[in-house]
Design an enzyme around this catalytic site. Sequence first.
Site, mmCIF file in Angstrom:
data_model
loop_
_atom_site.group_PDB
_atom_site.id
_atom_site.type_symbol
_atom_site.label_atom_id
_atom_site.label_comp_id
_atom_site.label_asym_id
_atom_site.label_seq_id
_atom_site.Cartn_x
_atom_site.Cartn_y
_atom_site.Cartn_z
ATOM 1 N N ASP A 1 36.858 -21.406 -31.708
ATOM 2 C CA ASP A 1 37.722 -20.348 -32.238
ATOM 3 C C ASP A 1 38.505 -19.806 -31.045
ATOM 4 O O ASP A 1 38.180 -18.762 -30.488
ATOM 5 C CB ASP A 1 36.873 -19.261 -32.901
ATOM 6 C CG ASP A 1 37.712 -18.193 -33.578
ATOM 7 O OD1 ASP A 1 38.718 -18.547 -34.208
ATOM 8 O OD2 ASP A 1 37.358 -17.006 -33.467
ATOM 9 N N CYS B 1 43.321 -17.181 -35.137
ATOM 10 C CA CYS B 1 43.699 -16.094 -36.052
ATOM 11 C C CYS B 1 45.189 -15.824 -35.901
ATOM 12 O O CYS B 1 45.623 -14.681 -35.728
ATOM 13 C CB CYS B 1 42.865 -14.840 -35.801
ATOM 14 S SG CYS B 1 43.009 -14.156 -34.141
ATOM 15 N N CYS C 1 33.812 -19.835 -28.128
ATOM 16 C CA CYS C 1 34.511 -18.571 -27.847
ATOM 17 C C CYS C 1 33.978 -17.541 -28.833
ATOM 18 O O CYS C 1 34.654 -17.189 -29.800
ATOM 19 C CB CYS C 1 36.016 -18.744 -27.977
ATOM 20 S SG CYS C 1 36.678 -20.182 -27.078
ATOM 21 N N ALA C 2 32.763 -17.057 -28.607
ATOM 22 C CA ALA C 2 31.970 -16.459 -29.673
ATOM 23 C C ALA C 2 32.084 -14.946 -29.832
ATOM 24 O O ALA C 2 31.780 -14.434 -30.909
ATOM 25 C CB ALA C 2 30.497 -16.826 -29.483
ATOM 26 N N ALA C 3 32.458 -14.205 -28.798
ATOM 27 C CA ALA C 3 32.466 -12.742 -28.911
ATOM 28 C C ALA C 3 33.461 -12.294 -29.990
ATOM 29 O O ALA C 3 34.514 -12.913 -30.162
ATOM 30 C CB ALA C 3 32.825 -12.110 -27.566
#
Length: 467
Positions: free
Chosen positions: A178, A231, A110-112
């Site tokens: 992530d 987060c 989930c890189a962006a």
Amino acid sequence: MALPQEFTTYTRALMGDELYEKLHVALEQNPPVSIRLNPFKTINGETEVYNVDEGVAWSDNGYYLSGRPNFTFDPLFHTGAYYVQEASSMFVAWIVKQLIHSPITMLDLCAAPGGKSTALRSVLPRGSLLFCNEPITQRASILAENVQKFGHPDMVVTSNFAADYRKSGLQFDAILADVPCSGEGMFRKDAGAIAEWSETNVEHCWRLQREIIADIWPCLKPGGLLIYSTCTFNDKENERNVEWIAQELGAISDLPPIPSAWKITGSIGSELPACRFIPGISKGEGLFLCVLRKRYEHDIVHDERKKRSQKYMTQKNKLPEMPQWLNDNFAFETCQINGNIHAIPSEWTSLFDKASTALRIVHAGVALATPKGKDLVPHPALAHSIALNTDAFCKCELDYDSAIAFLRREAITLTPETPRGYVLVTYQGMPLGFVKNIGNRANNLYPQEWRIKSTHIPQPQQIIKLR
């Protein structure tokens, strides 16, 4: 800051009064500003960073700044010389540096927008390949831009769901998940996170996170590492999900020792080791992270899929002979992705071919050129690649005002002696992009979607100085 009452009640009960009060006070303060230098374009220790408050303890290339400059109007930011990244997020790279010491294939699921991906590629051993994925098309475009400006050729950007990866049959030595979350750790940085928060959304997120992990788990090799992060603060999306991964999927903890001086809080209400970055305790935004290793005895069964060509995505053809645009120390093969010619490092071509049969590839290797009739127009991303042979092009150094004009995609004036053809424009010696000099004018080839859209007339921004 007006926090939702349900969030306050739940978080206070989870953390206890003392820890919650420290968090609450910190949420009323401005978040710290931090950047991370690109080690492939800057020389750490010899690159001067202005207005430094202190270094980020867990990042060799990370720095806290004493204020927030207008990064948009620093041309070096657009060259990929540094990335504006929240300090807690840099910790993922420190974890990888402790646990991985030989070349691997890794997936950032989930890189962006790309902060963790570029941080990971900074520390992965030479010879590693990093897949960076984002399922949402618009966010995948932003991810591709940041990866291209970072400039490392051993990266692939895809736009797929975890279930697509499961069907692909690809396997990785390490996966960073992530996962999408309720965003409580971004409250003081993003007012929209507060507006969107609800107990219903928390419930939705922890269920979605389990679905994502269940889908991607078969893609992790036996003995491979899963780095799970969010987060957010609540334990449903954090400790409870990690316990579920351990119990249902058979993972075991593999978190390395963390220096106590960094003031990183451990897990709450769980025996599984984890890291919590809590504003008011550690200097950064909220982050939860746990490292899990897949047991060797678990066999993996993949869905098989017949290979099919995706002519609109990747298609190997006999292409026009390429100019010597790349450094001699790179061995590449060429292919087409969305009509653009890309150079793929030779050692990865078989893996790339397998990926291209099942995944939507947005970017890979080095974007070289766009065919235009009999001509090959240099791709804008080529200017940012560390594989670029800068001697292959005539170069023109721009001053600050001209660099900003170029980044706005405005016309710029070249010196009269500049030869016609494709010209690499630079700022402080760092490539910005290409123009085509046709004599009476220079056509700006900077991408429309990358341009600075603000019409503000800035003062020169000095954030770093390359030596």
